[in-house]
Motif scaffolding. Structure first.
Motif, short mmCIF file in Angstrom:
data_model
loop_
_atom_site.label_atom_id
_atom_site.label_comp_id
_atom_site.label_asym_id
_atom_site.label_seq_id
_atom_site.Cartn_x
_atom_site.Cartn_y
_atom_site.Cartn_z
N ALA A 1 0.39 -65.95 43.01
CA ALA A 1 0.28 -67.17 44.32
C ALA A 1 -1.15 -68.04 43.97
O ALA A 1 -1.40 -69.04 44.38
N ILE A 2 -1.89 -67.43 43.30
CA ILE A 2 -3.61 -67.71 43.03
C ILE A 2 -2.78 -68.46 41.64
O ILE A 2 -3.06 -70.09 41.58
N LEU A 3 -2.39 -68.11 40.50
CA LEU A 3 -2.11 -69.16 39.38
C LEU A 3 -0.99 -70.29 39.67
O LEU A 3 -1.07 -71.34 39.30
N ARG A 4 -0.22 -70.39 40.49
CA ARG A 4 0.65 -71.79 41.57
C ARG A 4 0.06 -72.25 41.61
O ARG A 4 0.12 -73.41 41.46
N ALA A 5 -1.18 -72.06 42.62
CA ALA A 5 -2.33 -73.01 43.35
C ALA A 5 -2.85 -73.76 41.95
O ALA A 5 -3.29 -74.85 42.17
N MET A 6 -3.06 -72.95 40.80
CA MET A 6 -3.94 -73.10 39.76
C MET A 6 -2.90 -74.07 39.08
O MET A 6 -3.43 -75.52 38.81
N LEU A 7 -1.52 -74.20 39.20
CA LEU A 7 -0.94 -74.59 38.24
C LEU A 7 -0.94 -76.27 38.39
O LEU A 7 -0.35 -76.69 38.44
N ALA A 8 -0.50 -76.24 40.18
CA ALA A 8 -0.81 -77.60 40.79
C ALA A 8 -1.79 -78.16 41.00
O ALA A 8 -1.19 -79.24 41.29
N GLY A 9 -2.86 -77.40 40.45
CA GLY A 9 -4.43 -78.05 40.69
C GLY A 9 -4.85 -77.90 41.13
O GLY A 9 -6.61 -79.20 41.21
N SER A 10 -5.18 -77.07 41.77
CA SER A 10 -6.49 -76.69 42.47
C SER A 10 -7.43 -75.78 41.12
O SER A 10 -6.78 -74.99 40.66
N THR A 11 -8.54 -76.27 41.81
CA THR A 11 -9.95 -76.08 40.33
C THR A 11 -10.73 -75.69 40.92
O THR A 11 -11.85 -73.87 40.39
N ARG A 12 -11.43 -75.37 42.50
CA ARG A 12 -12.44 -75.39 42.96
C ARG A 12 -12.10 -73.69 43.71
O ARG A 12 -10.81 -74.08 44.17
N TYR A 13 -13.07 -73.16 43.67
CA TYR A 13 -12.61 -71.45 44.23
C TYR A 13 -12.33 -71.74 46.07
O TYR A 13 -11.22 -71.41 46.12
N THR A 14 -13.00 -72.80 46.56
CA THR A 14 -12.27 -73.30 48.28
C THR A 14 -10.95 -73.78 48.48
O THR A 14 -10.31 -73.07 49.39
N ASP A 15 -10.68 -74.68 47.07
CA ASP A 15 -9.29 -74.98 46.91
C ASP A 15 -8.63 -74.39 46.74
O ASP A 15 -7.01 -74.34 47.09
N ILE A 16 -8.43 -73.19 45.92
CA ILE A 16 -7.21 -71.72 45.56
C ILE A 16 -7.34 -71.33 46.98
O ILE A 16 -5.82 -71.12 47.25
N ALA A 17 -8.09 -71.27 47.79
CA ALA A 17 -8.62 -70.45 48.82
C ALA A 17 -7.98 -70.46 49.54
O ALA A 17 -6.93 -70.44 50.21
N CYS A 18 -8.12 -72.23 49.92
CA CYS A 18 -7.28 -72.38 51.40
C CYS A 18 -6.09 -73.32 50.80
O CYS A 18 -5.02 -73.09 51.49
#
Length: 134
Positions: free
Chosen positions: A34-51
């Motif tokens: 789930a974390i890697l998928r969020a990052m592959l979708a463009g999330s880079t900041r800790y809070t963006d990934i967490a949300c």
């Protein structure tokens, strides 16, 4: 002919491969996908990934990001501003997971059934219990 196909399949996928095992262990840990998928979708900041990942604790997100750094999938970038900003970027090694994630997403869409949502609930994320999301 069927014998030949079975033999090719055996040559392609042996019963155990240490590299494959290690790769699955890295991306198969709790919340890693789930974390890697969020990052592959463009999330880079800790809070963006967490949300982006409902129910994910801060402790676990921090732990996974450190693990990804150690294996070279993620790079932690400190931006010297006031206040200091930290971003997490996929390395080339991490970005090259995208086709595997895309294929897994297609497989999941085809084969994984979700439980029916209660009446009035429009998406799986809103099905979280109070206080579970961000």
């Amino acid at each position: 002919m069927a014998d030949n196909t079975a033999k090719q399949h055996e040559e392609h996928l042996s019963s155990f491969c240490p590299r494959f095992h290690t790769a699955v262990e890295i991306i198969g840990r709790r919340w890693s996908g789930a974390i890697l998928r969020a990052m592959l979708a463009g999330s880079t900041r800790y809070t963006d990934i967490a949300c982006s990942v409902p129910k994910l604790s801060d402790r676990l997100l921090s732990e996974r990001l450190k693990e990804f750094e150690q294996v070279g999938i993620v790079e932690r970038v400190v931006i010297p501003e006031t206040p200091v900003r930290v971003e997490y970027h996929l390395t080339q090694k991490g970005a090259e997971l995208e086709p595997a994630f895309q294929q897994l997403a297609e497989w999941a869409e085809k084969w994984i059934e979700l439980p029916p949502l209660p009446e009035g609930v429009e998406c799986q994320e809103s099905f979280l219990e109070p206080g579970e999301g961000r």
